[in-house]
Scaffold this active site. Structure first.
Site, PDB file in Angstrom:
ATOM      1  N   HIS A 239       0.860  -1.187   0.000  1.00 18.29           N
ATOM      2  CA  HIS A 239       0.000   0.000   0.000  1.00 18.29           C
ATOM      3  C   HIS A 239       0.899   1.241   0.000  1.00 18.29           C
ATOM      4  O   HIS A 239       1.909   1.290   0.713  1.00 18.29           O
ATOM      5  CB  HIS A 239      -0.873  -0.045   1.262  1.00 18.29           C
ATOM      6  CG  HIS A 239      -1.815   1.101   1.429  1.00 18.29           C
ATOM      7  ND1 HIS A 239      -1.394   2.350   1.814  1.00 18.29           N
ATOM      8  CD2 HIS A 239      -3.167   1.183   1.282  1.00 18.29           C
ATOM      9  CE1 HIS A 239      -2.439   3.156   1.909  1.00 18.29           C
ATOM     10  NE2 HIS A 239      -3.513   2.479   1.589  1.00 18.29           N
ATOM     11  N   ARG A 282      -2.716   1.220  -4.500  1.00 20.79           N
ATOM     12  CA  ARG A 282      -2.495  -0.225  -4.526  1.00 20.79           C
ATOM     13  C   ARG A 282      -2.740  -0.740  -5.930  1.00 20.79           C
ATOM     14  O   ARG A 282      -3.371  -0.068  -6.755  1.00 20.79           O
ATOM     15  CB  ARG A 282      -3.447  -0.932  -3.551  1.00 20.79           C
ATOM     16  CG  ARG A 282      -3.201  -0.655  -2.090  1.00 20.79           C
ATOM     17  CD  ARG A 282      -4.209  -1.372  -1.222  1.00 20.79           C
ATOM     18  NE  ARG A 282      -5.502  -0.700  -1.221  1.00 20.79           N
ATOM     19  CZ  ARG A 282      -6.646  -1.268  -0.859  1.00 20.79           C
ATOM     20  NH1 ARG A 282      -6.669  -2.543  -0.483  1.00 20.79           N
ATOM     21  NH2 ARG A 282      -7.760  -0.586  -0.872  1.00 20.79           N
ATOM     22  N   ASP A 288      -5.694   8.572  -7.081  1.00 15.42           N
ATOM     23  CA  ASP A 288      -6.081   9.362  -5.913  1.00 15.42           C
ATOM     24  C   ASP A 288      -5.028  10.447  -5.722  1.00 15.42           C
ATOM     25  O   ASP A 288      -3.830  10.162  -5.681  1.00 15.42           O
ATOM     26  CB  ASP A 288      -6.169   8.475  -4.673  1.00 15.42           C
ATOM     27  CG  ASP A 288      -6.719   9.197  -3.444  1.00 15.42           C
ATOM     28  OD1 ASP A 288      -6.551  10.428  -3.354  1.00 15.42           O
ATOM     29  OD2 ASP A 288      -7.295   8.525  -2.572  1.00 15.42           O
ATOM     30  N   CYS A 290      -3.977  12.116  -3.200  1.00 15.20           N
ATOM     31  CA  CYS A 290      -3.078  12.072  -2.042  1.00 15.20           C
ATOM     32  C   CYS A 290      -1.834  11.235  -2.318  1.00 15.20           C
ATOM     33  O   CYS A 290      -0.767  11.475  -1.750  1.00 15.20           O
ATOM     34  CB  CYS A 290      -3.800  11.574  -0.794  1.00 15.20           C
ATOM     35  SG  CYS A 290      -4.233   9.821  -0.802  1.00 15.20           S
ATOM     36  N   TYR A 291      -1.961  10.252  -3.228  1.00 23.46           N
ATOM     37  CA  TYR A 291      -0.794   9.419  -3.548  1.00 23.46           C
ATOM     38  C   TYR A 291       0.206  10.153  -4.417  1.00 23.46           C
ATOM     39  O   TYR A 291       1.294   9.631  -4.689  1.00 23.46           O
ATOM     40  CB  TYR A 291      -1.238   8.106  -4.185  1.00 23.46           C
ATOM     41  CG  TYR A 291      -1.981   7.234  -3.212  1.00 23.46           C
ATOM     42  CD1 TYR A 291      -1.312   6.636  -2.144  1.00 23.46           C
ATOM     43  CD2 TYR A 291      -3.350   7.053  -3.312  1.00 23.46           C
ATOM     44  CE1 TYR A 291      -1.994   5.878  -1.208  1.00 23.46           C
ATOM     45  CE2 TYR A 291      -4.041   6.296  -2.381  1.00 23.46           C
ATOM     46  CZ  TYR A 291      -3.358   5.714  -1.334  1.00 23.46           C
ATOM     47  OH  TYR A 291      -4.029   4.965  -0.398  1.00 23.46           O
ATOM     48  N   ASP A 345      -9.430  14.436  -4.432  1.00 20.70           N
ATOM     49  CA  ASP A 345      -8.950  13.072  -4.687  1.00 20.70           C
ATOM     50  C   ASP A 345      -8.874  12.815  -6.192  1.00 20.70           C
ATOM     51  O   ASP A 345      -7.824  12.511  -6.751  1.00 20.70           O
ATOM     52  CB  ASP A 345      -9.926  12.128  -3.970  1.00 20.70           C
ATOM     53  CG  ASP A 345      -9.831  10.672  -4.363  1.00 20.70           C
ATOM     54  OD1 ASP A 345      -9.177  10.341  -5.359  1.00 20.70           O
ATOM     55  OD2 ASP A 345     -10.438   9.836  -3.668  1.00 20.70           O
ATOM     56  N   ASP A 352     -11.116  18.597   0.367  1.00 27.17           N
ATOM     57  CA  ASP A 352     -10.938  18.478   1.811  1.00 27.17           C
ATOM     58  C   ASP A 352      -9.504  18.856   2.139  1.00 27.17           C
ATOM     59  O   ASP A 352      -8.642  18.940   1.260  1.00 27.17           O
ATOM     60  CB  ASP A 352     -11.272  17.071   2.316  1.00 27.17           C
ATOM     61  CG  ASP A 352     -10.401  15.998   1.696  1.00 27.17           C
ATOM     62  OD1 ASP A 352      -9.209  15.933   2.024  1.00 27.17           O
ATOM     63  OD2 ASP A 352     -10.911  15.226   0.851  1.00 27.17           O
ATOM     64  N   HIS A 355      -6.600  16.065   1.341  1.00 25.16           N
ATOM     65  CA  HIS A 355      -6.156  15.973  -0.041  1.00 25.16           C
ATOM     66  C   HIS A 355      -5.491  17.265  -0.506  1.00 25.16           C
ATOM     67  O   HIS A 355      -4.590  17.233  -1.351  1.00 25.16           O
ATOM     68  CB  HIS A 355      -7.321  15.592  -0.957  1.00 25.16           C
ATOM     69  CG  HIS A 355      -7.686  14.146  -0.875  1.00 25.16           C
ATOM     70  ND1 HIS A 355      -8.655  13.663  -0.026  1.00 25.16           N
ATOM     71  CD2 HIS A 355      -7.159  13.056  -1.516  1.00 25.16           C
ATOM     72  CE1 HIS A 355      -8.733  12.351  -0.164  1.00 25.16           C
ATOM     73  NE2 HIS A 355      -7.840  11.963  -1.048  1.00 25.16           N
TER      74      HIS A 355
END
Length: 414
Positions: A239, A282, A288, A290-291, A345, A352, A355
């Site tokens: 992850h 993953r 996303d 945030c990644y 996201d 938010d 993110h």
């Protein structure tokens, strides 16, 4: 533009063809995941054509909407003590997400506001030395990490002095397990976030000791999976968030040589989505925002390790990150900016603070490549964010100031 037969081909047709090549192929076996992926790809395609129209009249597109994001962050900071009932256990995190994002956007928080945030975080510090998610809550390693990062980002002596270093060290010892892992709170879950949060705050505040982290690196290595990434604990799925925590902790422990770094590199670069340009967390999951940090933020550390191990010096001559940094910037700037400020996201999601923080952090990583040339920035040079230290995710100059302050304090407190 001409095709192989010499016929004239319009730019939009070529782009459309490129999109078609990258679309998800269900191979006649639709699943929930494939259906969601197709929805995302469809949104990306539509938004890209909207962007092309904007780019025709704005040569600096895509543009980072800095003022809108700052307005969102300022509004959120004003309501920090209130109106966050659903995030009551994350209020220390809110302080970090907001102040860090402001710092990356090069906003100078007024001294009065810095003092207010520091005083609020002081109320979150528990008698046992850790920080809770809010005032009166139990000590927990995650908000402890967030609070320490926020106080270092504030960068004032008042903020630094909020941290009771002696009690914080006792708190870390109370969570340590004999195998080198750390509980996130007394009696709580155990995963690589615990080790990372513990070693990060220990290094930042100069209370680190080899004894405190004996066997921690070996326990982290037991979490590296057959894919090359890291899981939260041994035997689980790799992850992006856990992989970042594991690698950063190994670097802070000076034990990065224990990691199968080439396997981790392969897994990480394969998490970048070909059509979207952003990262998934993953295998077989959706993109996303945030990644953008959790995955891309690992790349400077990976490349640093490879450079140390490279006897031919090939790695030291590479002046860019080993992922498509321009594609990541385009994903963030074109698809992840909410029209009224804040970042998201993916298309279709709402903004938010979480993110906003990690998407901006990823954008900073992508922009601030080893070469440090303006050509590495997508859009106008005004899109450039301040540089972030990937291991701590603190703005570079704020980290230097905090490190200098705490390095002058004694490390042996027991």
């Amino acid at each position: 533009m001409e095709n192989q037969q010499g016929d004239s081909v319009g730019c939009s047709e070529v782009i459309n063809s490129d999109f078609q090549l990258e679309f998800m192929d269900e191979e006649g076996v639709p699943t929930n995941t494939s259906c969601e992926q197709i929805k995302v790809e469809s949104l990306i395609e539509k938004l890209f054509y909207v962007f092309l129209k904007k780019a025709e009249i704005d040569p600096e597109a895509p543009v980072l909407h800095r003022d809108l994001h700052l307005a969102y962050l300022k509004h959120s900071l004003c309501y920090l003590p209130h109106n966050f009932a659903c995030l009551d256990a994350s209020r220390a995190w809110l302080c970090y997400w907001i102040t860090h994002s402001m710092e990356l956007l090069d906003f100078k928080l007024p001294a009065e506001d810095k003092s207010h945030v520091a005083q609020f975080l002081a109320k979150c510090q528990c008698p046992d030395g850790g920080f809770g998610g809010g005032p009166g809550q139990y000590g927990h390693l995650a908000p402890t990490y967030a609070a320490v990062n926020a106080l270092c980002t504030l960068g004032t002596e008042e903020a630094y002095k909020v941290i009771d270093r002696r009690k914080l060290l006792q708190f870390l010892w109370s969570l340590r397990k004999s195998n080198g892992s750390f509980e996130l709170h007394v009696g709580g879950e155990i995963d690589v976030r615990g080790v990372y949060c513990a070693v990060s705050v220990a290094r930042l505040t100069n209370i680190y000791s080899d004894a405190l982290f004996d066997n921690s690196a070996e326990w982290i290595i037991s979490c590296q999976t057959y894919e090359g990434g890291f899981s939260g604990s041994p035997g689980h799925e790799a992850h992006g968030g856990y992989a970042f925590c594991a690698l950063a902790a190994l670097c802070l422990l000076s034990k990065e040589n224990l990691c199968d770094i080439k396997s981790l590199l392969r897994w990480t670069v394969n998490r970048q989505m070909r059509l979207e340009g952003g990262f998934q967390g993953r295998t077989n999951k959706l993109v996303d925002g945030c990644y953008s940090f959790w995955q891309a933020g690992a790349m400077p550390m990976i490349q640093g390790i490879l450079s140390k191990n490279d006897e031919s010096s090939v790695m030291t001559e590479i002046d860019s990150w080993l992922f498509n940094s321009r594609a990541l910037q385009e994903y963030i700037l074109i698809y992840c900016q909410s029209p009224n400020g804040g970042l998201i996201d993916k298309p279709g999601k709402t903004k938010d603070l979480y993110h906003t923080c990690y998407t901006l952090s990823g954008l900073s990583i992508a922009q601030n490549q080893p070469s440090k040339t303006t050509g590495s920035i997508v859009g106008s040079p005004r899109n450039l964010l301040k540089a972030v230290h990937p291991t701590f995710n603190i703005e570079l100059e704020k980290l230097k100031s905090a490190s200098l302050y705490f390095s002058q304090l004694p490390s042996d407190l027991l």
